[in-house]
Motif scaffolding. Sequence first.
Motif, PDB file in Angstrom:
ATOM      1  N   GLN A  46      -1.609 -34.825   8.471  1.00  0.00           N
ATOM      2  CA  GLN A  46      -0.805 -34.077   9.448  1.00  0.00           C
ATOM      3  C   GLN A  46      -1.609 -33.001  10.181  1.00  0.00           C
ATOM      4  OE1 GLN A  46       2.273 -35.039  10.275  1.00  0.00           O
ATOM      5  NE2 GLN A  46       1.967 -36.684   8.801  1.00  0.00           N
ATOM      6  N   SER A  47      -2.881 -32.858   9.811  1.00  0.00           N
ATOM      7  CA  SER A  47      -3.710 -31.786  10.384  1.00  0.00           C
ATOM      8  C   SER A  47      -4.232 -32.151  11.778  1.00  0.00           C
ATOM      9  CB  SER A  47      -4.895 -31.495   9.460  1.00  0.00           C
ATOM     10  OG  SER A  47      -5.838 -32.557   9.523  1.00  0.00           O
ATOM     11  N   ASP A  48      -4.594 -31.121  12.529  1.00  0.00           N
ATOM     12  CA  ASP A  48      -5.218 -31.328  13.832  1.00  0.00           C
ATOM     13  C   ASP A  48      -6.555 -32.044  13.680  1.00  0.00           C
ATOM     14  OD1 ASP A  48      -3.091 -30.112  15.145  1.00  0.00           O
ATOM     15  OD2 ASP A  48      -4.073 -28.156  15.235  1.00  0.00           O
ATOM     16  N   LEU A  49      -7.266 -31.762  12.588  1.00  0.00           N
ATOM     17  CA  LEU A  49      -8.539 -32.429  12.331  1.00  0.00           C
ATOM     18  C   LEU A  49      -8.345 -33.939  12.281  1.00  0.00           C
ATOM     19  CD1 LEU A  49     -11.552 -32.522  11.568  1.00  0.00           C
ATOM     20  CD2 LEU A  49     -10.866 -32.134   9.180  1.00  0.00           C
ATOM     21  N   PHE A  50      -7.430 -34.401  11.433  1.00  0.00           N
ATOM     22  CA  PHE A  50      -7.189 -35.840  11.317  1.00  0.00           C
ATOM     23  C   PHE A  50      -6.694 -36.427  12.629  1.00  0.00           C
ATOM     24  CE2 PHE A  50      -4.308 -39.400  10.705  1.00  0.00           C
ATOM     25  CZ  PHE A  50      -5.140 -40.308  10.069  1.00  0.00           C
ATOM     26  N   LYS A  51      -5.733 -35.762  13.253  1.00  0.00           N
ATOM     27  CA  LYS A  51      -5.156 -36.304  14.496  1.00  0.00           C
ATOM     28  C   LYS A  51      -6.216 -36.495  15.566  1.00  0.00           C
ATOM     29  CE  LYS A  51      -0.539 -34.564  13.572  1.00  0.00           C
ATOM     30  NZ  LYS A  51       0.474 -33.548  13.903  1.00  0.00           N
ATOM     31  N   GLY A  52      -7.147 -35.551  15.673  1.00  0.00           N
ATOM     32  CA  GLY A  52      -8.229 -35.684  16.645  1.00  0.00           C
ATOM     33  C   GLY A  52      -9.183 -36.816  16.316  1.00  0.00           C
ATOM     34  N   ILE A  53      -9.559 -36.905  15.044  1.00  0.00           N
ATOM     35  CA  ILE A  53     -10.463 -37.977  14.612  1.00  0.00           C
ATOM     36  C   ILE A  53      -9.796 -39.334  14.786  1.00  0.00           C
ATOM     37  CG2 ILE A  53     -11.618 -39.010  12.610  1.00  0.00           C
ATOM     38  CD1 ILE A  53     -12.009 -36.098  11.561  1.00  0.00           C
ATOM     39  N   TRP A  54      -8.547 -39.446  14.338  1.00  0.00           N
ATOM     40  CA  TRP A  54      -7.857 -40.739  14.358  1.00  0.00           C
ATOM     41  C   TRP A  54      -7.619 -41.213  15.788  1.00  0.00           C
ATOM     42  CZ3 TRP A  54      -7.933 -44.235  10.936  1.00  0.00           C
ATOM     43  CH2 TRP A  54      -7.030 -45.297  10.974  1.00  0.00           C
ATOM     44  N   LYS A  55      -7.312 -40.297  16.696  1.00  0.00           N
ATOM     45  CA  LYS A  55      -7.093 -40.673  18.099  1.00  0.00           C
ATOM     46  C   LYS A  55      -8.345 -41.333  18.671  1.00  0.00           C
ATOM     47  CE  LYS A  55      -5.736 -38.884  22.577  1.00  0.00           C
ATOM     48  NZ  LYS A  55      -5.361 -37.720  23.379  1.00  0.00           N
ATOM     49  N   LYS A  56      -9.507 -40.729  18.398  1.00  0.00           N
ATOM     50  CA  LYS A  56     -10.760 -41.290  18.895  1.00  0.00           C
ATOM     51  C   LYS A  56     -11.104 -42.600  18.194  1.00  0.00           C
ATOM     52  CE  LYS A  56     -14.276 -38.557  19.639  1.00  0.00           C
ATOM     53  NZ  LYS A  56     -15.317 -37.529  19.399  1.00  0.00           N
ATOM     54  N   THR A  57     -10.881 -42.644  16.871  1.00  0.00           N
ATOM     55  CA  THR A  57     -11.282 -43.810  16.084  1.00  0.00           C
ATOM     56  C   THR A  57     -10.421 -45.023  16.395  1.00  0.00           C
ATOM     57  OG1 THR A  57     -12.064 -42.360  14.313  1.00  0.00           O
ATOM     58  CG2 THR A  57     -11.697 -44.663  13.747  1.00  0.00           C
ATOM     59  N   LYS A  58      -9.109 -44.845  16.470  1.00  0.00           N
ATOM     60  CA  LYS A  58      -8.239 -46.006  16.659  1.00  0.00           C
ATOM     61  C   LYS A  58      -8.461 -46.690  18.006  1.00  0.00           C
ATOM     62  CE  LYS A  58      -3.936 -43.834  18.175  1.00  0.00           C
ATOM     63  NZ  LYS A  58      -2.541 -43.629  17.836  1.00  0.00           N
ATOM     64  N   ALA A  59      -8.995 -45.969  18.981  1.00  0.00           N
ATOM     65  CA  ALA A  59      -9.306 -46.577  20.272  1.00  0.00           C
ATOM     66  C   ALA A  59     -10.475 -47.564  20.167  1.00  0.00           C
ATOM     67  CB  ALA A  59      -9.627 -45.487  21.288  1.00  0.00           C
ATOM     68  N   LEU A  60     -11.233 -47.490  19.063  1.00  0.00           N
ATOM     69  CA  LEU A  60     -12.412 -48.340  18.881  1.00  0.00           C
ATOM     70  C   LEU A  60     -12.133 -49.599  18.069  1.00  0.00           C
ATOM     71  CD1 LEU A  60     -14.906 -45.474  17.931  1.00  0.00           C
ATOM     72  CD2 LEU A  60     -14.404 -46.360  20.226  1.00  0.00           C
ATOM     73  N   PHE A  61     -10.956 -49.693  17.465  1.00  0.00           N
ATOM     74  CA  PHE A  61     -10.630 -50.808  16.568  1.00  0.00           C
ATOM     75  C   PHE A  61     -10.533 -52.140  17.311  1.00  0.00           C
ATOM     76  CE2 PHE A  61      -8.100 -47.683  13.744  1.00  0.00           C
ATOM     77  CZ  PHE A  61      -9.218 -47.398  12.996  1.00  0.00           C
ATOM     78  N   ASN A  62     -10.924 -53.203  16.612  1.00  0.00           N
ATOM     79  CA  ASN A  62     -10.667 -54.554  17.111  1.00  0.00           C
ATOM     80  C   ASN A  62      -9.719 -55.308  16.183  1.00  0.00           C
ATOM     81  OD1 ASN A  62     -12.240 -55.320  14.937  1.00  0.00           O
ATOM     82  ND2 ASN A  62     -13.620 -56.621  16.124  1.00  0.00           N
ATOM     83  N   MET A  63      -9.174 -54.598  15.185  1.00  0.00           N
ATOM     84  CA  MET A  63      -8.199 -55.167  14.265  1.00  0.00           C
ATOM     85  C   MET A  63      -7.340 -54.021  13.739  1.00  0.00           C
ATOM     86  SD  MET A  63     -10.594 -55.842  10.885  1.00  0.00           S
ATOM     87  CE  MET A  63      -9.443 -55.540   9.562  1.00  0.00           C
ATOM     88  N   LYS A  64      -6.184 -54.364  13.229  1.00  0.00           N
ATOM     89  CA  LYS A  64      -5.311 -53.334  12.669  1.00  0.00           C
ATOM     90  C   LYS A  64      -5.950 -52.788  11.390  1.00  0.00           C
ATOM     91  CE  LYS A  64      -0.674 -52.473  11.039  1.00  0.00           C
ATOM     92  NZ  LYS A  64       0.614 -53.003  10.664  1.00  0.00           N
ATOM     93  N   PRO A  65      -6.065 -51.458  11.272  1.00  0.00           N
ATOM     94  CA  PRO A  65      -6.632 -50.900  10.039  1.00  0.00           C
ATOM     95  C   PRO A  65      -5.677 -51.110   8.872  1.00  0.00           C
ATOM     96  CG  PRO A  65      -5.796 -49.151  11.434  1.00  0.00           C
ATOM     97  CD  PRO A  65      -5.668 -50.423  12.223  1.00  0.00           C
TER      98      PRO A  65
END
Length: 98
Positions: free
Chosen positions: A67-86
């Motif tokens: 729920q932290s801003d740290l995770f939300k920022g990281i996850w927003k950037k990371t999920k844009a790079l996925f080629n499959m559902k994590p």
Amino acid sequence: MFVRIVKMGFDETHIDTFLADFKENKERIRTFKGCRFLELYRDKNQSNIFFTYSYWESESDLENYRQSDLFKGIWKKTKALFNMKPEAWSVDKLESLK
């Protein structure tokens, strides 16, 4: 001890971006309240598949991180790079042998 395992797949063109982002943020993740251990693994046969493996003092510590801003920022950037559902698993450590 509460263990979180996350499997992520990336398009080959995004791997370097993911690795740079992980390197930039790994210490902040590891020192987040309740995180006791963090590792990143790469599949030996599919070089675009990665796993994070982390230990948390409690499920609520992991949830606070998620729920932290740290995770939300990281996850927003990371999920844009996925080629499959994590995929993610939360497991209890029963035994550890050294």
